[in-house]
Scaffold this active site. Sequence first.
Site, mmCIF file in Angstrom:
data_model
loop_
_atom_site.group_PDB
_atom_site.id
_atom_site.type_symbol
_atom_site.label_atom_id
_atom_site.label_comp_id
_atom_site.label_asym_id
_atom_site.label_seq_id
_atom_site.Cartn_x
_atom_site.Cartn_y
_atom_site.Cartn_z
ATOM 1 N N ASP A 103 0.825 -1.206 0.000
ATOM 2 C CA ASP A 103 0.000 0.000 0.000
ATOM 3 C C ASP A 103 0.862 1.260 0.000
ATOM 4 O O ASP A 103 1.769 1.410 0.820
ATOM 5 C CB ASP A 103 -0.900 -0.007 1.240
ATOM 6 C CG ASP A 103 -2.056 0.970 1.134
ATOM 7 O OD1 ASP A 103 -1.868 2.077 0.610
ATOM 8 O OD2 ASP A 103 -3.160 0.611 1.587
ATOM 9 N N THR A 139 -7.133 4.093 -1.132
ATOM 10 C CA THR A 139 -6.904 2.659 -0.972
ATOM 11 C C THR A 139 -8.058 1.793 -1.441
ATOM 12 O O THR A 139 -7.880 0.898 -2.272
ATOM 13 C CB THR A 139 -6.578 2.356 0.504
ATOM 14 O OG1 THR A 139 -5.367 3.025 0.849
ATOM 15 C CG2 THR A 139 -6.422 0.866 0.738
ATOM 16 N N ASP A 197 2.518 2.882 3.083
ATOM 17 C CA ASP A 197 1.474 3.896 3.215
ATOM 18 C C ASP A 197 1.413 4.487 4.619
ATOM 19 O O ASP A 197 1.399 5.704 4.801
ATOM 20 C CB ASP A 197 0.119 3.291 2.849
ATOM 21 C CG ASP A 197 -1.020 4.283 2.970
ATOM 22 O OD1 ASP A 197 -1.157 5.137 2.079
ATOM 23 O OD2 ASP A 197 -1.772 4.224 3.974
ATOM 24 N N HIS A 241 2.257 8.452 5.402
ATOM 25 C CA HIS A 241 1.355 9.444 5.999
ATOM 26 C C HIS A 241 2.024 10.126 7.194
ATOM 27 O O HIS A 241 1.914 11.345 7.364
ATOM 28 C CB HIS A 241 0.070 8.767 6.471
ATOM 29 C CG HIS A 241 -0.916 8.483 5.396
ATOM 30 N ND1 HIS A 241 -1.452 9.460 4.591
ATOM 31 C CD2 HIS A 241 -1.480 7.316 5.003
ATOM 32 C CE1 HIS A 241 -2.315 8.921 3.750
ATOM 33 N NE2 HIS A 241 -2.354 7.625 3.976
ATOM 34 N N ASP A 277 -1.593 0.578 -4.830
ATOM 35 C CA ASP A 277 -2.844 1.261 -5.123
ATOM 36 C C ASP A 277 -2.649 2.726 -5.501
ATOM 37 O O ASP A 277 -3.433 3.294 -6.248
ATOM 38 C CB ASP A 277 -3.804 1.148 -3.934
ATOM 39 C CG ASP A 277 -3.134 1.475 -2.604
ATOM 40 O OD1 ASP A 277 -1.903 1.679 -2.572
ATOM 41 O OD2 ASP A 277 -3.840 1.525 -1.575
ATOM 42 N N HIS A 278 -1.610 3.347 -4.968
ATOM 43 C CA HIS A 278 -1.405 4.781 -5.178
ATOM 44 C C HIS A 278 -0.015 5.162 -4.696
ATOM 45 O O HIS A 278 0.702 4.349 -4.095
ATOM 46 C CB HIS A 278 -2.455 5.596 -4.417
ATOM 47 C CG HIS A 278 -2.523 5.272 -2.956
ATOM 48 N ND1 HIS A 278 -1.538 5.637 -2.061
ATOM 49 C CD2 HIS A 278 -3.439 4.580 -2.223
ATOM 50 C CE1 HIS A 278 -1.846 5.205 -0.855
ATOM 51 N NE2 HIS A 278 -2.997 4.549 -0.922
ATOM 52 N N HIS A 314 -2.521 11.207 -0.103
ATOM 53 C CA HIS A 314 -2.833 10.801 -1.470
ATOM 54 C C HIS A 314 -4.321 10.976 -1.671
ATOM 55 O O HIS A 314 -5.039 11.371 -0.747
ATOM 56 C CB HIS A 314 -2.412 9.340 -1.697
ATOM 57 C CG HIS A 314 -2.970 8.398 -0.673
ATOM 58 N ND1 HIS A 314 -4.186 7.782 -0.799
ATOM 59 C CD2 HIS A 314 -2.477 7.997 0.537
ATOM 60 C CE1 HIS A 314 -4.421 7.033 0.265
ATOM 61 N NE2 HIS A 314 -3.401 7.145 1.102
#
Length: 430
Positions: free
Chosen positions: A36, A72, A191, A195, A238-239, A339
């Site tokens: 992720d 997500t 991820d 963050h 995912d990103h 994101h």
Amino acid sequence: MTSKLLCAAFILAALTLSITFSLQPDQQKVLLVSFDGFRWDYLYRVPTPHFHYVMKYGVHVKQVTNIFITKTYPNHYTLVTGLFAENHGIVANDMFDPILNKSFSLDTMNIYDSEFWEEATPIWITNQKAGHTSGAAMWPGTDVKIHESFPTHYMLYNESVSFEERVAKIIEWFTSKEPINLGLLYWEDPDDMGHHLGPDSPLMGPVISDIDNKLGYLIQMLKKANLWNTLNLIITSDHGMTQCSEERVIELDQYLDKEHYLLIDQSPVAAILPKEGKFDEVYEALAHAHPNMTVYKKEEIPERWHYKYNTRVQPIIAVADEGWYILQNKSEGLMLGNHGYDNALAEMHPIFLAHGPAFRKNFTKAAMNATDLYPLLCHLLGIPALPHNGSLSSVQDLLRPTAPRTVTHTQSPPPHHDTYCPVKYQQVFT
């Protein structure tokens, strides 16, 4: 016919039969892995020898365009359905459906409501309807009963379960007496740390190195189980992630009375549901409120986002420029990395690498869309693809040239479903 001619005829028939069977590949096995928030350029931020090992002996796509919004749940559902968010219905991590009069939110964990997921059919269900079995280790949505089905094997989501334990279950399912042909494996980082730290932080280096080590562990376990050369491994995300700061915050309270609307989803795409009779007032107050925020009426959302033709998209959405945050007020706090922004931005793009008998070696492709993964998966598994927004022809060049495959439909009893409730165990690899 003489005995020599008869013998020759049998040999010819045997050779013909052998060639015929050789043109029909063994049942392909696929393991889909998502790290992720792994941004495309993390591959080059610090040494990532295990990722580059896969690139050398497999394929790599430089630019993967994911879907809007770049969050997500929408993107993970796209990867397994091939659909844009407006078509599969998971339009955000936090949603409100006015027809169902229900909310969906990670915060309240009401994400297990099947009705939110059933505008599409994920690949594990299609795979099982074709007579095969699937196994999922924490992939978003796999512990939800969708169209009355779970994956054949799955783990109830628990972020405290180690990567090693997730890998152990995947290996177990692939090597059991009734092995799965489709596995899905999910890991929350980078991820979570992206963050917390922000992607530009030098502290992200060790985080990326840790992910590379986890990939190395996965490769090691696949080799130990004699799966490395027989299984098609696809590694994606995912990103991406972009840097934010306290200096780039847009506070809705400065422009709008909070009693006039509900904030359904937050930064960087604020999904706004005006109270009855307050639509015009809310829109006019926000339309030109801040130079780094673009506000759209639902019908004005750009077509390229494929995001407006669903009832769960709210009447007004406010989209922040890259690196900007939309909050009701600063008391809510913000994350240093985020994101969800425009999927055309490079910082939002994920990774795509693959290795296995179906894939070419040391091959690099310029670009693909995240929606293209689904038809590729269906092709590898030999199952019929449902209607989707992707294109198999766009990613066909990733595959080794082979004889044409024929999709066969087999009838078999529905597989037994089990739920694995994980427990901690001593890690065997660091």
